[in-house]
Structures are given as structure tokens and as C-alpha cells.
Design an enzyme around this catalytic site. Structure first.
Site, PDB file in Angstrom:
ATOM      1  N   ARG A 154       0.861  -1.178   0.000  1.00 20.61           N
ATOM      2  CA  ARG A 154       0.000   0.000   0.000  1.00 20.61           C
ATOM      3  C   ARG A 154       0.901   1.233   0.000  1.00 20.61           C
ATOM      4  NH1 ARG A 154      -2.152  -3.463   4.053  1.00 20.61           N
ATOM      5  NH2 ARG A 154      -4.243  -4.260   3.551  1.00 20.61           N
ATOM      6  N   LYS A 179      -2.451  -1.900   7.905  1.00 17.29           N
ATOM      7  CA  LYS A 179      -3.893  -1.752   8.059  1.00 17.29           C
ATOM      8  C   LYS A 179      -4.426  -2.792   9.033  1.00 17.29           C
ATOM      9  CE  LYS A 179      -8.081  -1.298   5.248  1.00 17.29           C
ATOM     10  NZ  LYS A 179      -8.630  -1.362   3.870  1.00 17.29           N
ATOM     11  N   HIS A 244      -1.977   2.701  -6.043  1.00 14.27           N
ATOM     12  CA  HIS A 244      -2.537   1.477  -5.458  1.00 14.27           C
ATOM     13  C   HIS A 244      -2.757   0.416  -6.535  1.00 14.27           C
ATOM     14  CE1 HIS A 244      -4.262  -0.533  -1.972  1.00 14.27           C
ATOM     15  NE2 HIS A 244      -5.230  -0.979  -2.748  1.00 14.27           N
ATOM     16  N   ARG A 247      -0.321  -2.423  -6.514  1.00 14.83           N
ATOM     17  CA  ARG A 247      -0.615  -3.515  -5.569  1.00 14.83           C
ATOM     18  C   ARG A 247      -1.584  -4.508  -6.205  1.00 14.83           C
ATOM     19  NH1 ARG A 247      -1.099  -4.880   0.084  1.00 14.83           N
ATOM     20  NH2 ARG A 247      -3.238  -5.367   0.720  1.00 14.83           N
ATOM     21  N   HIS A 270      -4.330  -9.632   3.856  1.00 14.52           N
ATOM     22  CA  HIS A 270      -5.788  -9.676   3.948  1.00 14.52           C
ATOM     23  C   HIS A 270      -6.213 -10.602   5.085  1.00 14.52           C
ATOM     24  CE1 HIS A 270      -6.307  -8.489  -0.571  1.00 14.52           C
ATOM     25  NE2 HIS A 270      -6.091  -7.461   0.209  1.00 14.52           N
ATOM     26  N   TYR A 279      -9.253 -10.934  -7.130  1.00 14.89           N
ATOM     27  CA  TYR A 279      -8.264 -10.979  -8.212  1.00 14.89           C
ATOM     28  C   TYR A 279      -8.509 -12.137  -9.166  1.00 14.89           C
ATOM     29  CZ  TYR A 279      -6.044  -7.486  -5.358  1.00 14.89           C
ATOM     30  OH  TYR A 279      -5.803  -6.342  -4.630  1.00 14.89           O
TER      31      TYR A 279
END
Length: 307
Positions: A154, A179, A244, A247, A270, A279
Site C-alpha cells: 500500500r 492496516k 494502489h 498492488r 488480507h 483478483y
């Protein structure tokens, strides 16, 4: 609890137009509770912003707000064309303000939320990534975007990288307190190691890899985005993309190269594999084996009926 008006005006200048001391008090309590619960700086800023915007337009003080006031405000957000994600964040912020902070249990327990927008991420092709990186003559800028892509970072993570986060012996980068307040490891490519060694020979890297203007600070996220925008323009890439997007491209290219989805999940940090599964919708891995029905028809056209 007595609050100093001068202190609050200085700390929260946007609240200078609000109704009275109750609103100042609410803002102070909101900020304190967000800090105590460990919310990120971005979330705290977003929640404070939503609280400010709501209270600034309110005709009553924070203690007199009713569910009708809240419903009217949220309807106005919908009618003025705000996205569903923006409205959902506004609901979360106002719910936190009134329920968690002010203990207003007379307000709705369950808030009606709009459905989330189901959009697919923009992805650059491998050739576009190369063109983007090749357009950068500045070693610092080239390293910045190369790291963002090669490690799936990120923008907030890449600008905060420190020298101590690089593990050259294991080809890993330690991402700290990302995050959700989580640590993780991601890839440090051999190509990036070569760039890093050259970069460190010409730049005095003491702490942050990408120092900011002020001593002891790191490069701002806005500055990193500006680097990407200039490179994108110079490379002639027309599709909508931000830093972004690198990524997203990292994850998609790994998936197309045969990397297991669970491994990609870990590299991206994640919490739920469902987030990573997006994805699979933008990867061409399986689609490449499917042919349009038009192609075989054109290659071996059936006999046309004579009229």
C-alpha cells in the site's frame, strides 16, 4: 467536565461554526475514544470529518439530535450523489459518535445501509508496468514504484519503510503495524535489492528509505501518488490508475503465474481470503483458455443457406 473554548478552537478549528459547547465536548470525547480503541490515523480523521460535517449543518445541538435528523442527513447524502461506500462510512462514523461515544441508546440500533458497490480493481499489464518503471530517471522515484509493485505494498506502507525493515538474507520485507494494526512479511525481490544497494550508496539512508522534507519524517502519500501520476503520463498509459493499482497488479500477476491464492492473501495482509478472491475476476489465467464462439465460426464457417 469543563472544556476550554480557546483550546478547542485551536485544536478543532472547523468546530468554530457549531452550535455550542456540547458539540465541542462530543468531538473531544470522540477523538479520545477512537485513540483508546486503537483506530488508525486515517479512520480517526475520516470519522471526525463525518461528525464535523453532520454537526455543522445540524440545527440542534448534539444532545438534541433525533433519528429524524440522522435519517434526513443520510437521505441528503444519497440525493446529492455520494457513493455507497462514502455513505456507509458516514453511518459508521455517526453510529460510533452517538452510540459508542455519547451512549445515545434512544437512537436506532440497526442502521439501514446501502449495498456496497461491486467494482473490479484496475490492473496494469506486465508491459505497462515495465513502461511505467522505465519512464523514471530519478533513482528514488524508480525505487519507490518498483517496491510498491514488486512487494504488493500500500502507498502508506511503502512511504513508511525503514532501513531496519529490510531482511536481505531472507529476501523479505517486514511490514509493521499495517492496516488493522497487523505486522506481516512480504517479498523483497532480487531486482529491488540491486536498486537498493545503488540507492543507499548515493543517499544517506539513516531511518526512512524515503525521507520527507522535514527532518525525521517520511515522504507523504500525496507526493508518492504524484510520482506515479507523472510516470503514468510519461509512459503513455491511458487507463485509470493510481499508485494502489501497482498492488492490484502485483496480486493479479502472481495469480496468473500460478501462485496459490492463500499465499497471495498472506503477502497482501488480507484478513479474509474472500478479499483476495477479487483478483480471480481480473486474472486472465483461466480466461486465456476460453475462446470466443465467433472465432471457430469464422475459421470454419458453416454453409450458408441459399435463398
Amino acid at each position: 467536565m469543563k472544556i476550554s473554548d480557546s483550546k478547542l478552537y485551536k485544536e478543532f478549528p472547523l468546530f468554530s461554526t457549531l452550535c455550542g459547547p456540547e458539540d465541542y465536548h462530543a468531538k473531544q470525547l470522540l477523538n479520545q475514544l477512537l485513540l483508546r480503541k486503537g483506530y488508525s490515523m486515517k479512520t480517526r480523521k475520516a470519522y471526525r470529518g463525518h461528525a464535523e460535517r453532520f454537526l455543522r449543518q445540524s440545527i440542534v445541538s448534539v444532545n438534541e439530535v433525533s433519528r429524524e435528523h440522522l435519517n434526513k442527513y443520510l437521505l441528503e447524502l444519497i440525493e446529492t450523489g455520494h457513493s455507497n461506500s462514502y455513505i456507509n462510512q458516514a453511518i459508521s462514523a455517526l453510529r460510533f459518535l452517538f452510540k459508542n461515544t455519547l451512549k445515545r441508546y434512544d437512537l436506532p440500533k440497526h442502521w439501514i445501509r446501502p449495498k456496497g458497490n461491486k467494482t473490479l480493481p484496475s490492473v496494469l499489464s506486465e508491459q505497462e508496468v515495465l513502461s511505467l518503471l522505465d519512464s523514471l530517471a530519478n533513482p528514488k522515484h524508480r525505487l519507490l514504484l518498483t517496491l510498491a509493485y514488486s512487494s504488493g505494498l500500500r502507498v502508506s506502507e511503502v512511504v513508511r519503510l525503514r532501513r531496519e525493515d529490510l531482511d536481505f538474507s531472507r529476501n523479505l520485507i517486514h511490514i509493521r503495524q499495517a492496516k488493522g494494526g497487523k505486522d506481516r512479511y512480504t517479498l523483497l525481490s532480487n531486482t529491488v535489492i540491486d536498486l537498493l544497494q545503488t540507492y543507499m550508496m548515493t543517499h544517506a539512508v539513516i531511518d526512512y528509505l524515503f525521507p520527507g522534507v522535514q527532518s525525521g519524517s517520511h515522504l507523504s502519500e500525496r507526493a508518492a501518488q504524484a510520482v506515479f501520476d507523472r510516470a503514468k503520463h510519461k509512459a503513455g498509459i491511458l487507463k485509470k490508475a493510481s499508485i494502489h493499482t501497482l498492488r492490484h497488479s502485483f496480486a493479479t500477476h502472481l495469480l496468473e503465474g500460478g501462485t496459490d491464492l492463500r499465499h497471495i492473501q498472506e503477502l497482501l495482509g488480507h484478513a479474509d481470503v474472500k478479499t483476495t478472491q477479487i483478483y480471480t475476476h481480473v486474472s486472465k489465467k483461466d480466461l486465456a483458455h476460453i475462446r470466443s464462439p465467433l472465432d471457430p465460426i469464422m475459421e470454419n464457417p458453416p454453409e450458408r443457406k441459399k435463398e
